[in-house]
Design a protein around this motif. Structure first.
Motif, short mmCIF file in Angstrom:
data_model
loop_
_atom_site.label_atom_id
_atom_site.label_comp_id
_atom_site.label_asym_id
_atom_site.label_seq_id
_atom_site.Cartn_x
_atom_site.Cartn_y
_atom_site.Cartn_z
N MET A 1 9.82 1.17 2.77
CA MET A 1 9.52 2.79 2.81
C MET A 1 8.76 3.19 3.96
N GLU A 2 9.00 4.31 4.59
CA GLU A 2 8.19 4.82 5.72
C GLU A 2 6.98 5.33 4.97
N PRO A 3 5.93 5.35 6.20
CA PRO A 3 4.60 6.21 5.88
C PRO A 3 5.23 7.52 5.85
N ALA A 4 4.35 8.31 4.93
CA ALA A 4 4.38 9.74 4.47
C ALA A 4 3.99 10.44 5.82
N THR A 5 4.66 11.67 6.09
CA THR A 5 4.48 12.67 7.08
C THR A 5 3.58 13.57 6.34
N THR A 6 2.40 13.79 7.18
CA THR A 6 1.57 14.85 6.68
C THR A 6 0.96 15.84 7.69
N ASP A 7 0.45 16.96 7.52
CA ASP A 7 -0.36 17.65 8.35
C ASP A 7 -1.65 17.65 8.60
N CYS A 8 -2.17 16.77 7.94
CA CYS A 8 -3.63 16.20 7.63
C CYS A 8 -3.98 15.56 8.93
N VAL A 9 -4.81 15.87 9.76
CA VAL A 9 -5.24 15.12 10.92
C VAL A 9 -6.02 13.81 10.55
N CYS A 10 -6.71 13.91 9.66
CA CYS A 10 -7.58 12.64 9.18
C CYS A 10 -6.54 11.62 8.46
N THR A 11 -5.99 12.32 7.86
CA THR A 11 -4.88 11.22 6.94
C THR A 11 -3.97 10.54 7.92
N THR A 12 -3.37 11.12 8.90
CA THR A 12 -2.52 10.62 9.91
C THR A 12 -3.37 9.76 10.94
N LEU A 13 -4.48 9.98 11.34
CA LEU A 13 -5.10 9.05 12.28
C LEU A 13 -5.50 7.83 11.40
N ARG A 14 -5.80 8.16 10.37
CA ARG A 14 -6.31 6.91 9.42
C ARG A 14 -4.98 6.12 9.43
N MET A 15 -3.77 6.58 9.06
CA MET A 15 -2.59 5.61 8.59
C MET A 15 -2.50 4.95 10.01
N THR A 16 -2.25 5.83 11.27
CA THR A 16 -1.98 5.11 12.46
C THR A 16 -3.05 3.94 12.87
N THR A 17 -4.32 4.38 12.53
CA THR A 17 -5.52 3.42 12.57
C THR A 17 -5.00 2.00 12.10
N ARG A 18 -5.06 2.15 10.69
CA ARG A 18 -4.62 1.03 10.05
C ARG A 18 -3.40 0.21 10.68
N TRP A 19 -2.50 0.38 11.19
CA TRP A 19 -1.42 -0.06 11.98
C TRP A 19 -2.11 -0.69 13.13
N ILE A 20 -2.60 0.07 14.02
CA ILE A 20 -3.09 -0.26 15.26
C ILE A 20 -4.19 -1.56 14.96
N ASP A 21 -4.96 -1.35 14.08
CA ASP A 21 -5.95 -2.33 13.74
C ASP A 21 -5.35 -3.69 13.34
N ARG A 22 -4.31 -3.62 12.42
CA ARG A 22 -3.33 -4.86 12.23
C ARG A 22 -2.98 -5.55 13.60
N LEU A 23 -2.47 -4.73 14.56
CA LEU A 23 -1.91 -5.28 15.66
C LEU A 23 -2.78 -6.12 16.41
N TYR A 24 -4.23 -5.31 16.52
CA TYR A 24 -5.58 -5.99 17.30
C TYR A 24 -5.83 -7.28 16.53
N SER A 25 -6.04 -7.18 15.29
CA SER A 25 -6.44 -8.17 14.33
C SER A 25 -5.58 -9.26 14.50
N GLN A 26 -4.31 -9.02 14.64
CA GLN A 26 -3.35 -10.21 14.57
C GLN A 26 -3.65 -10.89 16.04
N ALA A 27 -3.84 -10.22 17.25
CA ALA A 27 -3.93 -10.65 18.36
C ALA A 27 -5.33 -11.57 18.68
N LEU A 28 -6.25 -10.78 18.14
CA LEU A 28 -7.64 -11.55 18.27
C LEU A 28 -7.97 -12.71 17.47
N ALA A 29 -7.29 -12.65 16.23
CA ALA A 29 -7.67 -13.62 15.27
C ALA A 29 -7.42 -15.04 16.01
N GLU A 30 -6.59 -14.92 16.89
CA GLU A 30 -5.98 -16.48 17.75
C GLU A 30 -7.32 -17.02 18.28
#
Length: 145
Positions: A1-30
């Motif tokens: 299922m796709e992430p929700a689309t919202t006009d809320c700046v806070c929600t959109t930033l937080r959703m994006t941040t969670r995915w970006i954090d996962r990418l960086y976490s995966q890389a730095l965990a090494e």
């Protein structure tokens, strides 16, 4: 299922941040780092020793959160926390072990930075960073008023 689309700046930033954090976490965990730990080490390496409150300000975070996040870094010997000129203040230094860990993590950080830039485009990434910096400044001013 796709992430929700919202006009809320806070929600959109937080959703994006969670995915970006996962990418960086995966890389730095090494190399045994988390994105927050990498940010602390790189900030201390760039700025030199800082009081906990200054480090928190530089990373736009609450002082209590900063203190809590520093504890595992101190426990692992990556930073040193010492009393400042005023005994109530704590000064944080990156340790030689922390500098080595930062150097070990740097290629992993650079690789994920490049992956994001390649996926989004270098120019749009630079534009995004500039706009996010502006948004940070504006929101800080909103909070001050």
């Amino acid at each position: 299922m796709e992430p929700a689309t919202t006009d809320c700046v806070c929600t959109t930033l937080r959703m994006t941040t969670r995915w970006i954090d996962r990418l960086y976490s995966q890389a730095l965990a090494e190399v045994g780092l988390r994105p927050t730990s990498y940010a602390f080490l790189s900030r201390l390496a760039a700025d030199g020793p800082l009081m906990v409150s200054q480090l928190a300000d530089r990373l736009a975070m609450e002082r209590t959160t900063c203190t809590r996040e520093l504890q595992p870094l101190a426990r692992d010997g990556l930073v040193m926390i010492e009393a400042g000129a005023d005994r109530r203040q704590r000064v944080v230094h990156i340790s030689p072990k922390g500098e080595a860990k930062l150097a070990e993590g740097r290629p992993h950080w650079e690789a994920v930075q490049q992956r994001v830039a390649d996926a989004f485009g270098s120019e749009p990434t630079d534009d995004l960073l500039g706009r996010l910096r502006e948004l940070l400044t504006e929101t800080q001013q909103l909070m001050a008023n």
